[in-house]
Design an enzyme around this catalytic site. Structure first.
Site, mmCIF file in Angstrom:
data_model
loop_
_atom_site.group_PDB
_atom_site.id
_atom_site.type_symbol
_atom_site.label_atom_id
_atom_site.label_comp_id
_atom_site.label_asym_id
_atom_site.label_seq_id
_atom_site.Cartn_x
_atom_site.Cartn_y
_atom_site.Cartn_z
ATOM 1 N N HIS A 1 5.831 -0.503 -2.793
ATOM 2 C CA HIS A 1 5.369 0.264 -3.960
ATOM 3 C C HIS A 1 5.389 1.765 -3.730
ATOM 4 O O HIS A 1 4.673 2.503 -4.410
ATOM 5 C CB HIS A 1 3.961 -0.204 -4.365
ATOM 6 C CG HIS A 1 3.925 -1.631 -4.837
ATOM 7 N ND1 HIS A 1 2.774 -2.380 -4.875
ATOM 8 C CD2 HIS A 1 4.918 -2.447 -5.294
ATOM 9 C CE1 HIS A 1 3.055 -3.602 -5.333
ATOM 10 N NE2 HIS A 1 4.351 -3.664 -5.582
ATOM 11 N N CYS B 1 9.789 20.151 -11.722
ATOM 12 C CA CYS B 1 10.915 19.948 -10.814
ATOM 13 C C CYS B 1 11.707 21.257 -10.695
ATOM 14 O O CYS B 1 12.056 21.847 -11.723
ATOM 15 C CB CYS B 1 11.793 18.835 -11.363
ATOM 16 S SG CYS B 1 13.354 18.651 -10.498
ATOM 17 N N SER C 1 -4.783 -9.269 -3.618
ATOM 18 C CA SER C 1 -5.284 -10.193 -4.645
ATOM 19 C C SER C 1 -4.203 -11.178 -5.080
ATOM 20 O O SER C 1 -4.488 -12.100 -5.832
ATOM 21 C CB SER C 1 -5.800 -9.400 -5.854
ATOM 22 O OG SER C 1 -4.806 -8.505 -6.306
ATOM 23 N N ASN D 1 -8.699 -12.783 3.673
ATOM 24 C CA ASN D 1 -9.285 -12.100 2.523
ATOM 25 C C ASN D 1 -10.751 -12.546 2.425
ATOM 26 O O ASN D 1 -11.046 -13.731 2.603
ATOM 27 C CB ASN D 1 -8.524 -12.505 1.230
ATOM 28 C CG ASN D 1 -8.762 -11.542 0.087
ATOM 29 O OD1 ASN D 1 -9.889 -11.185 -0.228
ATOM 30 N ND2 ASN D 1 -7.679 -11.107 -0.533
ATOM 31 N N ASN E 1 0.819 -1.204 0.000
ATOM 32 C CA ASN E 1 0.000 0.000 0.000
ATOM 33 C C ASN E 1 0.856 1.260 0.000
ATOM 34 O O ASN E 1 1.953 1.277 0.564
ATOM 35 C CB ASN E 1 -0.934 0.002 1.225
ATOM 36 C CG ASN E 1 -1.889 -1.169 1.186
ATOM 37 O OD1 ASN E 1 -2.040 -1.801 0.142
ATOM 38 N ND2 ASN E 1 -2.521 -1.472 2.308
HETATM 39 C C1 BJW Z 1 -10.091 -7.272 1.572
HETATM 40 C C2 BJW Z 1 -11.041 -6.440 2.109
HETATM 41 C C3 BJW Z 1 -11.059 -6.376 3.492
HETATM 42 C C4 BJW Z 1 -11.260 -6.298 0.019
HETATM 43 N N1 BJW Z 1 -10.196 -7.103 4.208
HETATM 44 N N2 BJW Z 1 -9.251 -7.965 2.293
HETATM 45 C C5 BJW Z 1 5.782 -12.276 -13.096
HETATM 46 C C6 BJW Z 1 4.686 -12.811 -13.741
HETATM 47 C C7 BJW Z 1 3.798 -11.970 -14.398
HETATM 48 C C8 BJW Z 1 3.980 -10.604 -14.449
HETATM 49 C C9 BJW Z 1 5.079 -10.084 -13.826
HETATM 50 C C10 BJW Z 1 5.963 -10.913 -13.156
HETATM 51 N N3 BJW Z 1 6.936 -10.130 -12.634
HETATM 52 C C11 BJW Z 1 6.675 -8.825 -12.924
HETATM 53 C C12 BJW Z 1 5.554 -8.777 -13.665
HETATM 54 C C13 BJW Z 1 4.919 -7.534 -14.195
HETATM 55 C C14 BJW Z 1 4.110 -6.781 -13.174
HETATM 56 C C15 BJW Z 1 2.989 -7.676 -12.660
HETATM 57 O O1 BJW Z 1 3.031 -8.235 -11.590
HETATM 58 N N4 BJW Z 1 1.932 -7.778 -13.439
HETATM 59 C C16 BJW Z 1 0.783 -8.614 -13.047
HETATM 60 C C17 BJW Z 1 -0.444 -7.743 -12.878
HETATM 61 C C18 BJW Z 1 0.588 -9.668 -14.095
HETATM 62 N N5 BJW Z 1 4.923 -6.294 -12.083
HETATM 63 C C19 BJW Z 1 5.650 -5.187 -12.186
HETATM 64 O O2 BJW Z 1 5.662 -4.527 -13.226
HETATM 65 C C20 BJW Z 1 6.473 -4.738 -11.002
HETATM 66 N N6 BJW Z 1 7.785 -4.417 -11.405
HETATM 67 C C21 BJW Z 1 8.675 -5.353 -11.713
HETATM 68 O O3 BJW Z 1 8.436 -6.534 -11.589
HETATM 69 O O4 BJW Z 1 9.884 -4.832 -12.145
HETATM 70 C C22 BJW Z 1 10.753 -5.730 -12.852
HETATM 71 C C23 BJW Z 1 10.245 -5.764 -14.276
HETATM 72 C C24 BJW Z 1 10.375 -4.641 -15.035
HETATM 73 C C25 BJW Z 1 9.909 -4.673 -16.332
HETATM 74 C C26 BJW Z 1 9.291 -5.803 -16.843
HETATM 75 C C27 BJW Z 1 9.132 -6.922 -16.031
HETATM 76 C C28 BJW Z 1 9.618 -6.898 -14.722
HETATM 77 C C29 BJW Z 1 5.920 -3.458 -10.414
HETATM 78 C C30 BJW Z 1 4.598 -3.639 -9.783
HETATM 79 C C31 BJW Z 1 4.094 -2.270 -9.266
HETATM 80 C C32 BJW Z 1 2.680 -2.341 -8.771
HETATM 81 N N7 BJW Z 1 2.211 -1.024 -8.565
HETATM 82 C C33 BJW Z 1 0.847 -0.803 -8.124
HETATM 83 C C34 BJW Z 1 0.523 0.696 -8.216
HETATM 84 C C35 BJW Z 1 1.165 1.466 -7.059
HETATM 85 C C36 BJW Z 1 0.774 2.885 -7.071
HETATM 86 C C37 BJW Z 1 -0.710 3.073 -6.917
HETATM 87 O O5 BJW Z 1 -1.307 2.657 -5.901
HETATM 88 O O6 BJW Z 1 -1.316 3.667 -7.837
HETATM 89 O O7 BJW Z 1 0.681 -1.298 -6.797
HETATM 90 S S1 BJW Z 1 -0.357 -1.759 -9.060
HETATM 91 C C38 BJW Z 1 -1.386 -2.146 -7.699
HETATM 92 O O8 BJW Z 1 -1.350 -3.552 -7.444
HETATM 93 C C39 BJW Z 1 -0.736 -1.460 -6.486
HETATM 94 C C40 BJW Z 1 -0.940 -2.493 -5.435
HETATM 95 O O9 BJW Z 1 0.001 -2.298 -4.382
HETATM 96 C C41 BJW Z 1 -0.741 -3.782 -6.171
HETATM 97 C C42 BJW Z 1 -1.373 -4.968 -5.513
HETATM 98 O O10 BJW Z 1 -2.743 -4.791 -5.433
HETATM 99 P P1 BJW Z 1 -3.497 -5.317 -4.124
HETATM 100 O O11 BJW Z 1 -2.985 -4.606 -2.941
HETATM 101 O O12 BJW Z 1 -3.452 -6.785 -4.109
HETATM 102 O O13 BJW Z 1 -4.965 -4.746 -4.381
HETATM 103 P P2 BJW Z 1 -6.187 -5.370 -5.214
HETATM 104 O O14 BJW Z 1 -7.152 -4.263 -5.437
HETATM 105 O O15 BJW Z 1 -5.702 -6.096 -6.396
HETATM 106 O O16 BJW Z 1 -6.815 -6.455 -4.251
HETATM 107 C C43 BJW Z 1 -7.439 -6.097 -3.040
HETATM 108 C C44 BJW Z 1 -7.735 -7.381 -2.292
HETATM 109 O O17 BJW Z 1 -8.294 -7.037 -1.038
HETATM 110 C C45 BJW Z 1 -8.756 -8.306 -2.995
HETATM 111 O O18 BJW Z 1 -8.258 -9.638 -2.991
HETATM 112 C C46 BJW Z 1 -9.994 -8.197 -2.115
HETATM 113 O O19 BJW Z 1 -10.758 -9.410 -2.061
HETATM 114 C C47 BJW Z 1 -9.389 -7.908 -0.786
HETATM 115 N N8 BJW Z 1 -10.251 -7.196 0.154
HETATM 116 N N9 BJW Z 1 -11.790 -5.878 1.064
HETATM 117 C C48 BJW Z 1 -9.297 -7.891 3.544
HETATM 118 N N10 BJW Z 1 -11.989 -5.608 4.114
#
Ligand code: BJW
Length: 251
Positions: free
Chosen positions: A125, A153, A195, A219, A108
């Site tokens: 992040h 900047c 997720s 979750n 987060n």
């Molecule tokens: C509850 C609830 C309650 C509801 N109680 N629970 C390997 C395989 C495939 C792809 C890749 C890989 N390695 C890298 C990649 C690419 C990519 C990636 O992962 N893509 C996938 C989507 C396929 N990753 C990256 O690009 C990362 N960089 C990287 O790997 O660099 C090296 C590289 C470079 C170039 C090419 C390849 C590799 C960077 C990832 C950056 C993520 N950034 C974000 C945005 C941050 C800024 C912002 O907030 O705007 O981070 S994206 C977004 O997703 C944010 C979050 O931190 C992150 C995770 O999301 P999260 O927290 O899981 O939220 P949700 O909404 O998805 O889920 C919420 C959950 O809560 C749900 O399950 C609900 O059920 C639950 N819930 N109410 C408890 N009350």
């Protein structure tokens, strides 16, 4: 719900929590949902309902339309400022004091764990309250507001952007290295409110499982981790975590 009620948890889960020495927690957007912060993949509200977050949180989107992306983050920053940590954040802050080693890793960007009293939080992040230079990649604490959006900047006159990690960008090296180190050395790993689809964060419970740790997911919905986790607790973290701590005798 009666706040004093203690839910029935599997006895092996209670034992694992009571015996744990090295605990790692990974949190995601779901932990802040009960504070009123929309999760990342929730439908966007109002002005933003026609935009997909996955398509705004990229360097390409910022290059294409810096004003749009800056304004999305400005709207989210105001939202975060207007909310308070919830019972889940507070339960995690209380947990830290009860284990020999405790590391809180978060995806987060809202800073709510720190506002709930957690120290040493590893932010994978970034943080939405900080700003950096898009060109130079350095944090910019202050700038002159000329009305231009995004602002510029003070050093290089390039665009400013939020200090968060977008898709395709590297995570802060020290943060991901430390997160992988503790995940490979813990005996209990909790994955809460995520997720489990975004890498490399989603790799951390996999590392913990491979090294023999008990992995607990909290979750309301199933995720790709659910079938792998040792225990999967269905429910909102703001309810499940305090109940779990009461059952273990931590709160
Ligand atoms: C509850 C609830 C309650 C509801 N109680 N629970 C390997 C395989 C495939 C792809 C890749 C890989 N390695 C890298 C990649 C690419 C990519 C990636 O992962 N893509 C996938 C989507 C396929 N990753 C990256 O690009 C990362 N960089 C990287 O790997 O660099 C090296 C590289 C470079 C170039 C090419 C390849 C590799 C960077 C990832 C950056 C993520 N950034 C974000 C945005 C941050 C800024 C912002 O907030 O705007 O981070 S994206 C977004 O997703 C944010 C979050 O931190 C992150 C995770 O999301 P999260 O927290 O899981 O939220 P949700 O909404 O998805 O889920 C919420 C959950 O809560 C749900 O399950 C609900 O059920 C639950 N819930 N109410 C408890 N009350």
């Amino acid at each position: 719900m009666n706040a004093e009620r203690v839910a029935a948890f599997h006895p092996d889960l209670i034992t694992a929590l009571r015996r744990a020495q090295r605990v790692v927690v990974l949190t995601g957007a779901g932990v802040s949902a009960e504070s009123g912060v929309p999760t990342f993949r929730d439908a966007q509200a109002g002005l933003w309902e026609n935009f997909k977050p996955e398509e705004l949180a990229t360097p390409e989107a910022f290059r294409r339309d810096p004003k749009l992306v800056w304004e999305w983050y400005a709207w989210r920053r105001e939202k975060v400022r207007s909310v308070q940590p919830n019972a889940g954040h507070k339960a995690l802050a209380a947990m830290a004091k009860r284990f020999a080693e405790f590391t809180l890793i978060t995806q987060n960007v809202d800073g709510l764990h720190q506002r709930a009293g957690s120290a040493g939080v590893i932010e994978l992040h970034g943080n939405i309250t900080r700003t950096k230079c898009f060109r130079e990649n350095i944090v910019v604490p202050e700038w002159t507001n000329t009305g231009e959006v995004p602002p510029r900047c003070p050093q290089c006159k390039g665009h400013l952007r939020p200090d968060v990690v977008w898709f395709g960008e590297d995570l802060p090296e020290a943060a991901i290295n430390e997160a992988m180190r503790v995940s490979s050395a813990c005996d209990l790993f909790l994955s809460i409110g995520t997720s489990s689809v975004v890498y490399p964060a989603a790799m951390l419970p996999e590392i913990a499982l491979r090294t023999g740790a008990t992995v607990v997911e909290i979750n309301p919905d199933e995720t790709p981790l659910t079938s792998e986790a040792t225990f999967s607790l269905r429910g909102p973290s703001g309810t499940v975590l305090p109940e779990l701590l009461r059952a273990v005798g931590i709160s």
